[in-house]
Design an enzyme around this catalytic site. Structure first.
Site, PDB file in Angstrom:
ATOM      1  N   MET A  35      84.308  45.603  78.365  1.00 53.07           N
ATOM      2  CA  MET A  35      85.275  46.289  78.719  1.00 53.07           C
ATOM      3  C   MET A  35      86.689  45.694  78.806  1.00 53.07           C
ATOM      4  SD  MET A  35      83.636  49.055  81.635  1.00 53.07           S
ATOM      5  CE  MET A  35      82.600  47.905  82.543  1.00 53.07           C
TER       6      MET A  35
ATOM      7  N   GLU B 264      78.961  49.327  87.783  1.00 54.55           N
ATOM      8  CA  GLU B 264      80.047  48.781  88.081  1.00 54.55           C
ATOM      9  C   GLU B 264      80.275  48.396  89.619  1.00 54.55           C
ATOM     10  OE1 GLU B 264      83.449  50.746  86.380  1.00 54.55           O
ATOM     11  OE2 GLU B 264      82.623  51.245  84.629  1.00 54.55           O
ATOM     12  N   TYR B 265      80.121  47.227  89.979  1.00 54.17           N
ATOM     13  CA  TYR B 265      79.413  46.035  89.091  1.00 54.17           C
ATOM     14  C   TYR B 265      78.401  45.420  90.093  1.00 54.17           C
ATOM     15  CZ  TYR B 265      83.655  46.506  86.415  1.00 54.17           C
ATOM     16  OH  TYR B 265      84.570  47.082  85.638  1.00 54.17           O
TER      17      TYR B 265
ATOM     18  N   TRP C  12      87.088  53.314  74.715  1.00 56.37           N
ATOM     19  CA  TRP C  12      87.178  54.061  75.720  1.00 56.37           C
ATOM     20  C   TRP C  12      88.509  54.581  75.984  1.00 56.37           C
ATOM     21  CZ3 TRP C  12      83.853  56.260  79.400  1.00 56.37           C
ATOM     22  CH2 TRP C  12      84.295  56.853  80.316  1.00 56.37           C
TER      23      TRP C  12
ATOM     24  N   TYR D 203      89.710  45.997  79.028  1.00 57.69           N
ATOM     25  CA  TYR D 203      90.787  46.639  79.802  1.00 57.69           C
ATOM     26  C   TYR D 203      90.806  46.555  81.417  1.00 57.69           C
ATOM     27  CZ  TYR D 203      87.144  49.769  78.771  1.00 57.69           C
ATOM     28  OH  TYR D 203      85.795  50.709  78.714  1.00 57.69           O
TER      29      TYR D 203
ATOM     30  N   TRP E 186      82.527  54.070  87.203  1.00 54.80           N
ATOM     31  CA  TRP E 186      83.480  53.660  88.417  1.00 54.80           C
ATOM     32  C   TRP E 186      83.019  54.739  89.267  1.00 54.80           C
ATOM     33  CZ3 TRP E 186      85.540  49.411  89.938  1.00 54.80           C
ATOM     34  CH2 TRP E 186      86.405  49.481  90.790  1.00 54.80           C
TER      35      TRP E 186
END
Length: 373
Positions: A191, A128-129, A339, A193, A87
């Site tokens: 991912m 991302e992304y 993660w 989450y 990120w």
């Protein structure tokens, strides 16, 4: 039963955390993982792979110690992967790198040199992304082309190519040619989450939708189902689960259900120092210290939330991770990823054992470590 794939992401900046939150490479238990992933490398101004922390990566153990984890693995099968992106790296410079055939080739050549020189078994792409955060619409196609070039370079030298991809169905449709990227990747980690609402309380890692204020919000199963319908082989898909929670400040301490009004993000944790984010190690120590927390568990969406006063937090525990592992087995997926292992209760301070979440993942996937720690 053959062991399922278990990706263990390690956040290299955990070495800078204080007290019980400090985590270094020597604390990783290789036997709990089929693959350990070093995060993160980045991009330089020339569009080539680079270190984001040269002192830590090259001078103070770093890559060398991480590669040495293979010597500590009793099975001799551990794979050590280098991740790029994350990120904090943003999206725009990855969009620029992937924009032309020549820049994609240049990047792929630099990746291969790094993997061979430093001894990594593969690269994990964590852009991302594509198409988001300053990217271009053409990123969707360019991401596929980038993976094709990487695969062509890495495959002859038996290097693994994987990617961490968004758990959001909306982002997935915008960012990826799902049917095509699955052909190039050895693994893709969904991912599962950060799928929470920002204006009301919600579970951030829901397997299914249940009791949510926003019923159209993505769930893990809806995104994985989309990949499967696109023709992506289940054995390539890894379900990603969090070793952390997302927290809020309730507007009214008496209104605590899903969809409750909030005034903002929860207070930062002692170790991770990020508002609205609490590592599982921070959470379990908090629960141990403050006895007033109440918990609500949802079997359908495999999630749990807790609240005390105006603090409200959604997270995964050992039970929800085992349930998600059952889903992986039922759907015949490739495995799971965590993660990240450095926010698990790796010291066993408030659990009966070290790495309770990572252990629960392995046990849920019908593989139990024989290491007694």
């Amino acid at each position: 039963m053959e062991r399922k794939t278990v990706f263990c992401y390690w956040a290299s900046w955990a070495i800078y955390r204080s007290g019980n939150g400090n985590h270094n490479i020597g604390q990783i238990v290789p036997e709990y993982c089929s693959h350990v992933i070093f995060t993160f490398s980045g991009l330089d101004i020339n569009g080539e792979i680079t270190s984001l922390d040269p002192d830590a990566d090259f001078k103070n153990g770093g890559f060398k110690d991480f590669i040495a984890l293979k010597q500590r693995d009793p099975s001799g099968c551990l794979k050590v992967i280098l991740a790029i992106g994350g990120w904090g790296e943003g999206s725009e410079k990855y969009s620029l790198m992937a924009e032309s055939a020549s820049s994609r080739e240049k990047f792929a050549d630099s990746v291969l040199r790094w993997l061979i020189f430093y001894g990594f078994d593969g690269i994990d792409i964590d852009w991302e992304y594509p198409t988001q955060r300053g990217g271009l619409t053409i990123d969707r196609e360019n991401f596929t082309e980038l993976l094709k070039v990487l695969k062509k370079k890495l495959s002859p030298r038996n290097r693994t190519l994987s990617a961490a991809v968004s758990g959001s169905l909306e982002t997935t449709k915008l960012a990826y040619e799902t049917n095509l990227i699955c052909k190039e990747l050895d693994f893709l980690s969904i991912m599962g989450y950060d799928l929470h609402d920002s204006n009301v309380t919600s579970n951030h890692s829901p397997l299914e939708a249940e009791g949510e204020a926003t019923t159209s919000r993505s769930t893990i199963s809806s995104t994985i189902d989309f990949y499967r319908r696109s023709g992506c082989p289940g054995e390539k898909i890894l379900l990603g689960v969090p070793a952390y929670g997302r927290s809020y400040v309730l507007k009214d301490a008496r209104i605590t259900a899903l969809g409750a009004p909030i005034t903002g993000k929860g207070k930062e944790g002692t170790f991770t120092r990020e508002k609205g984010f609490l590592g599982y190690n921070e959470l379990c120590e908090m629960f141990k210290k403050h006895k007033g927390f109440k918990r609500e568990y949802s079997a359908k969406n495999s999630s749990v939330y807790a609240f005390n006063g105006k603090l409200w937090v959604s997270y995964d525990d050992e039970r929800t991770i085992r349930q998600k592992a059952e889903y992986v087995l039922r759907e015949k997926l490739g495995g799971m990823m965590l993660w990240s292992i450095d926010t698990d209760d790796f010291r066993g301070k408030c659990s009966n054992q070290m790495y309770p979440l990572l252990r629960a993942m392995n046990e849920g996937l019908k593989w139990e470590s024989k290491t007694k720690k």
